[in-house]
Design a protein around this motif. Structure first.
Motif, PDB file in Angstrom:
ATOM      1  N   VAL A 134      51.309  48.025  34.310  1.00 35.45           N
ATOM      2  CA  VAL A 134      52.167  47.991  35.484  1.00 35.45           C
ATOM      3  C   VAL A 134      52.530  46.541  35.813  1.00 35.45           C
ATOM      4  CG1 VAL A 134      52.141  48.405  37.988  1.00 35.45           C
ATOM      5  CG2 VAL A 134      51.273  50.152  36.418  1.00 35.45           C
ATOM      6  N   ALA A 135      51.583  45.636  35.592  1.00 33.33           N
ATOM      7  CA  ALA A 135      51.830  44.224  35.885  1.00 33.33           C
ATOM      8  C   ALA A 135      50.905  43.359  35.046  1.00 33.33           C
ATOM      9  CB  ALA A 135      51.577  43.945  37.369  1.00 33.33           C
ATOM     10  N   ALA A 136      51.384  42.142  34.743  1.00 39.63           N
ATOM     11  CA  ALA A 136      50.559  41.165  34.031  1.00 39.63           C
ATOM     12  C   ALA A 136      50.525  39.877  34.840  1.00 39.63           C
ATOM     13  CB  ALA A 136      51.120  40.902  32.633  1.00 39.63           C
ATOM     14  N   PHE A 137      49.442  39.126  34.693  1.00 38.93           N
ATOM     15  CA  PHE A 137      49.257  37.870  35.402  1.00 38.93           C
ATOM     16  C   PHE A 137      48.818  36.825  34.387  1.00 38.93           C
ATOM     17  CE2 PHE A 137      48.488  41.433  38.163  1.00 38.93           C
ATOM     18  CZ  PHE A 137      49.289  41.140  39.262  1.00 38.93           C
ATOM     19  N   ALA A 138      49.562  35.717  34.304  1.00 40.15           N
ATOM     20  CA  ALA A 138      49.270  34.709  33.286  1.00 40.15           C
ATOM     21  C   ALA A 138      48.466  33.561  33.881  1.00 40.15           C
ATOM     22  CB  ALA A 138      50.563  34.195  32.672  1.00 40.15           C
ATOM     23  N   PHE A 139      47.498  33.097  33.116  1.00 40.11           N
ATOM     24  CA  PHE A 139      46.561  32.065  33.566  1.00 40.11           C
ATOM     25  C   PHE A 139      46.540  30.887  32.581  1.00 40.11           C
ATOM     26  CE2 PHE A 139      45.337  35.920  35.648  1.00 40.11           C
ATOM     27  CZ  PHE A 139      44.972  35.509  36.929  1.00 40.11           C
ATOM     28  N   ALA A 140      45.849  29.826  33.027  1.00 42.27           N
ATOM     29  CA  ALA A 140      45.793  28.605  32.225  1.00 42.27           C
ATOM     30  C   ALA A 140      44.903  28.762  30.994  1.00 42.27           C
ATOM     31  CB  ALA A 140      45.291  27.449  33.092  1.00 42.27           C
ATOM     32  N   SER A 141      44.017  29.755  30.998  1.00 41.73           N
ATOM     33  CA  SER A 141      43.152  29.995  29.835  1.00 41.73           C
ATOM     34  C   SER A 141      42.645  31.424  29.911  1.00 41.73           C
ATOM     35  CB  SER A 141      41.960  29.025  29.829  1.00 41.73           C
ATOM     36  OG  SER A 141      41.045  29.371  30.853  1.00 41.73           O
ATOM     37  N   GLY A 142      42.077  31.883  28.822  1.00 43.77           N
ATOM     38  CA  GLY A 142      41.476  33.211  28.817  1.00 43.77           C
ATOM     39  C   GLY A 142      40.315  33.291  29.798  1.00 43.77           C
ATOM     40  N   MET A 143      39.525  32.217  29.893  1.00 43.30           N
ATOM     41  CA  MET A 143      38.395  32.226  30.815  1.00 43.30           C
ATOM     42  C   MET A 143      38.871  32.321  32.263  1.00 43.30           C
ATOM     43  SD  MET A 143      36.073  32.392  28.644  1.00 43.30           S
ATOM     44  CE  MET A 143      34.996  32.843  29.978  1.00 43.30           C
ATOM     45  N   ALA A 144      39.962  31.631  32.581  1.00 48.14           N
ATOM     46  CA  ALA A 144      40.507  31.706  33.946  1.00 48.14           C
ATOM     47  C   ALA A 144      40.967  33.128  34.251  1.00 48.14           C
ATOM     48  CB  ALA A 144      41.663  30.718  34.111  1.00 48.14           C
ATOM     49  N   ALA A 145      41.532  33.803  33.252  1.00 45.76           N
ATOM     50  CA  ALA A 145      41.973  35.191  33.445  1.00 45.76           C
ATOM     51  C   ALA A 145      40.762  36.093  33.702  1.00 45.76           C
ATOM     52  CB  ALA A 145      42.740  35.664  32.204  1.00 45.76           C
ATOM     53  N   GLU A 146      39.706  35.909  32.900  1.00 48.23           N
ATOM     54  CA  GLU A 146      38.495  36.717  33.084  1.00 48.23           C
ATOM     55  C   GLU A 146      37.917  36.496  34.471  1.00 48.23           C
ATOM     56  OE1 GLU A 146      35.566  36.292  30.014  1.00 48.23           O
ATOM     57  OE2 GLU A 146      37.013  36.561  28.397  1.00 48.23           O
ATOM     58  N   ASP A 147      37.878  35.239  34.880  1.00 45.97           N
ATOM     59  CA  ASP A 147      37.315  34.882  36.187  1.00 45.97           C
ATOM     60  C   ASP A 147      38.104  35.566  37.312  1.00 45.97           C
ATOM     61  OD1 ASP A 147      35.617  33.265  37.939  1.00 45.97           O
ATOM     62  OD2 ASP A 147      37.435  32.126  38.350  1.00 45.97           O
ATOM     63  N   ALA A 148      39.422  35.583  37.203  1.00 47.48           N
ATOM     64  CA  ALA A 148      40.252  36.200  38.250  1.00 47.48           C
ATOM     65  C   ALA A 148      39.970  37.701  38.347  1.00 47.48           C
ATOM     66  CB  ALA A 148      41.729  35.947  37.965  1.00 47.48           C
ATOM     67  N   LEU A 149      39.844  38.349  37.188  1.00 46.81           N
ATOM     68  CA  LEU A 149      39.588  39.793  37.197  1.00 46.81           C
ATOM     69  C   LEU A 149      38.207  40.073  37.799  1.00 46.81           C
ATOM     70  CD1 LEU A 149      38.319  42.353  35.248  1.00 46.81           C
ATOM     71  CD2 LEU A 149      40.457  42.631  36.476  1.00 46.81           C
ATOM     72  N   LEU A 150      37.208  39.266  37.412  1.00 49.16           N
ATOM     73  CA  LEU A 150      35.849  39.467  37.925  1.00 49.16           C
ATOM     74  C   LEU A 150      35.804  39.255  39.437  1.00 49.16           C
ATOM     75  CD1 LEU A 150      33.867  37.670  35.064  1.00 49.16           C
ATOM     76  CD2 LEU A 150      33.819  40.123  35.571  1.00 49.16           C
ATOM     77  N   ARG A 151      36.484  38.213  39.931  1.00 47.49           N
ATOM     78  CA  ARG A 151      36.507  37.963  41.380  1.00 47.49           C
ATOM     79  C   ARG A 151      37.213  39.086  42.128  1.00 47.49           C
ATOM     80  NH1 ARG A 151      36.237  32.118  42.893  1.00 47.49           N
ATOM     81  NH2 ARG A 151      36.244  30.968  40.939  1.00 47.49           N
ATOM     82  N   ALA A 152      38.252  39.648  41.479  1.00 44.54           N
ATOM     83  CA  ALA A 152      39.037  40.692  42.143  1.00 44.54           C
ATOM     84  C   ALA A 152      38.200  41.953  42.342  1.00 44.54           C
ATOM     85  CB  ALA A 152      40.291  41.014  41.324  1.00 44.54           C
ATOM     86  N   VAL A 153      37.258  42.203  41.420  1.00 45.85           N
ATOM     87  CA  VAL A 153      36.536  43.477  41.430  1.00 45.85           C
ATOM     88  C   VAL A 153      35.136  43.365  42.056  1.00 45.85           C
ATOM     89  CG1 VAL A 153      35.540  45.259  39.927  1.00 45.85           C
ATOM     90  CG2 VAL A 153      37.828  44.337  39.434  1.00 45.85           C
ATOM     91  N   LEU A 154      34.453  42.233  41.829  1.00 46.03           N
ATOM     92  CA  LEU A 154      33.017  42.159  42.134  1.00 46.03           C
ATOM     93  C   LEU A 154      32.698  41.500  43.461  1.00 46.03           C
ATOM     94  CD1 LEU A 154      31.790  40.958  38.630  1.00 46.03           C
ATOM     95  CD2 LEU A 154      31.723  43.298  39.522  1.00 46.03           C
ATOM     96  N   ARG A 155      31.501  41.824  43.961  1.00 48.11           N
ATOM     97  CA  ARG A 155      30.905  41.131  45.101  1.00 48.11           C
ATOM     98  C   ARG A 155      29.439  40.885  44.770  1.00 48.11           C
ATOM     99  NH1 ARG A 155      33.198  43.695  50.188  1.00 48.11           N
ATOM    100  NH2 ARG A 155      35.216  44.373  49.440  1.00 48.11           N
ATOM    101  N   PRO A 156      28.790  39.976  45.520  1.00 51.18           N
ATOM    102  CA  PRO A 156      27.350  39.778  45.304  1.00 51.18           C
ATOM    103  C   PRO A 156      26.622  41.113  45.426  1.00 51.18           C
ATOM    104  CG  PRO A 156      28.212  38.084  46.760  1.00 51.18           C
ATOM    105  CD  PRO A 156      29.333  39.063  46.540  1.00 51.18           C
ATOM    106  N   GLY A 157      25.669  41.335  44.515  1.00 51.66           N
ATOM    107  CA  GLY A 157      24.927  42.598  44.520  1.00 51.66           C
ATOM    108  C   GLY A 157      25.437  43.585  43.483  1.00 51.66           C
TER     109      GLY A 157
END
Ligand SMILES: *Cc1c(COP(=O)(O)O)cnc(C)c1O
Length: 405
Positions: A86-109
């Motif tokens: 449905v949509a794509a988001f481009a980042f400065a590196s693969g690691m930055a992309a992974e980090d964005a997805l993890l932050r979007a989904v996860l919380r402490p715990g």
């Protein structure tokens, strides 16, 4: 020297059947000629900001390049089309992309369940960065779907399943549809790192996954000249919000975006992905086949080999078996190091997916961060990223290096 094989007679019938529509979308999706000048290629909008009609009215939706830039949009639209997203988001590196997805989904715990044999950087991000922010990671064997079920039922805080297929470096193929169904049954999202296969060979969103991440540095850029990453999402909701909005917010709020020049190079690479990947697959199949009879080689890992442990999954899930081949060198780690340091056409280097062939020693190079953990790869392993050169030259190069070991 070992007897030379003639690739023309031993190459398995081409298993590559890229889906209809891929080639046209690769060239045209998001790539409309520039409305201002008619330029066939969307220009590199090298600008940080955009003038406005009024304090509350933008000219064409663009305000500031962290939030959006037309060159980046052109690439994001193109990639979303090729991943059936449905949509794509481009980042400065693969690691930055992974980090964005993890932050979007996860919380402490929360807990992430990851199929072992992830990219070394993903292992580091989860175990050394996210662990400090209260996120737990549990690794399961990518060949044991029952372990996933057990891990999910044992931990109701497990919110995300992280898959990479084929895995790195052993090229194990994971059944995306099956693993995703299990994750969904426990209310977890499933993300697939699709870097190794690329959208030419598999589209995880079509198999039920909720998100795809890429290091566009690899097959999408395709020429080892740009670093980049991307997240592609389907229409999943997470905590009652579209995942698309959550990832888009992270991209804007944290800001590790792909610049216009990098977006341009990634889009240019993506246009030729289909034709490049055919040659990568063809060369890799010939080399994998040849290696299986080489006296200095132990096990050969290539999903296209009928003897590969997960060949049956690859055959139905992928449109081709990819350009990576991994092998165990008979003389153990010292011999593996000699092979890695003795090739000429295969450059000794981390990374993969470029037109030029590369060789690496995963235990000390890409997977150095897993040393001493159960995720560390065998030390006699050598990984090949097979390029698009003449395959007989690549075979000669490997043959010489193997006999130097
Ligand atoms: C290279 C790679 C990454 C990280 O991407 P960068 O662009 O190097 O940040 C993630 N996953 C896989 C499978 C990779 O090969």
């Amino acid at each position: 020297m070992s007897p030379r094989t003639d690739p023309a007679t031993t190459a398995p019938a081409s298993p590559i059947r890229i889906r209809p529509g891929f080639a046209t979308a690769a060239v045209h999706a998001g790539q409309e000629p520039d409305p201002l000048t008619g330029a066939v290629v969307p220009p590199i909008y090298q600008t940080s900001t955009f003038t406005q009609h009024g304090v509350e009215t933008l000219k064409n939706g663009y305000e500031y390049s962290r939030g959006g830039n037309p060159t980046r949009t052109a690439f994001e639209v193109q990639l979303a089309a090729l991943e059936n997203g449905v949509a794509a988001f481009a980042f400065a590196s693969g690691m930055a992309a992974e980090d964005a997805l993890l932050r979007a989904v996860l919380r402490p715990g929360h807990t992430v369940i990851a199929a072992a044999e992830t990219y070394g950087g993903t292992h580091r991000l989860l175990t050394q960065v996210y662990a400090r922010w209260g996120v737990r990671v549990v690794f399961v064997d990518p060949q044991q779907p029952r372990q996933l079920e057990r891990a999910l039922s044992a931990d109701r805080s497990a919110k995300l399943l992280w898959l990479e297929t084929p895995t790195n470096p052993l090229l194990t193929v994971v059944d995306i549809a099956e693993w995703t169904r299990t994750a969904h049954a426990y209310g977890a999202l499933c993300v697939v790192d699709n870097t190794f296969a690329s959208p030419a060979l598999q589209t995880p969103l079509s198999l039920g996954a909720d998100a795809v991440v890429h290091s566009t540095t690899k097959y999408i850029g395709g020429h080892s000249d740009v670093l980049g990453g991307a997240v592609v999402v389907g229409d999943a909701l997470w905590e009652d919000q579209p995942l698309q909005d959550l990832v888009g917010f992270q991209q804007f709020a944290v800001g590790a975006v792909a610049g216009p020049q990098d977006s341009f190079l990634a889009a240019r690479g993506l246009k030729t992905l289909g034709v490049r990947i055919r040659q990568h697959c063809e060369n890799a199949a010939v080399i994998a086949d040849w290696l299986t009879t080489h006296p200095r080689v132990g096990e050969v890992f290539y999903p296209g080999l009928p003897g590969h442990s997960t060949h049956h999954i690859a055959a139905q899930q992928m449109s081709g078996y990819g350009g990576l081949v991994t092998l165990r060198v008979s003389g153990g780690e010292p011999a593996a190091r000699v092979v890695a340091e003795s090739t000429h056409l295969f450059g000794l280097s981390v990374s993969l997916g470029g037109v030029e062939s590369l060789i690496s020693h995963p235990a000390t190079m890409t997977h150095g961060s897993t040393a001493g953990t159960p995720q560390a790869p065998p030390r006699d392993l050598v990984r090949l990223s097979v390029g698009i050169e003449d395959v007989e030259h690549l075979i000669d190069d490997l043959d010489r290096a193997l006999y130097a070991s």
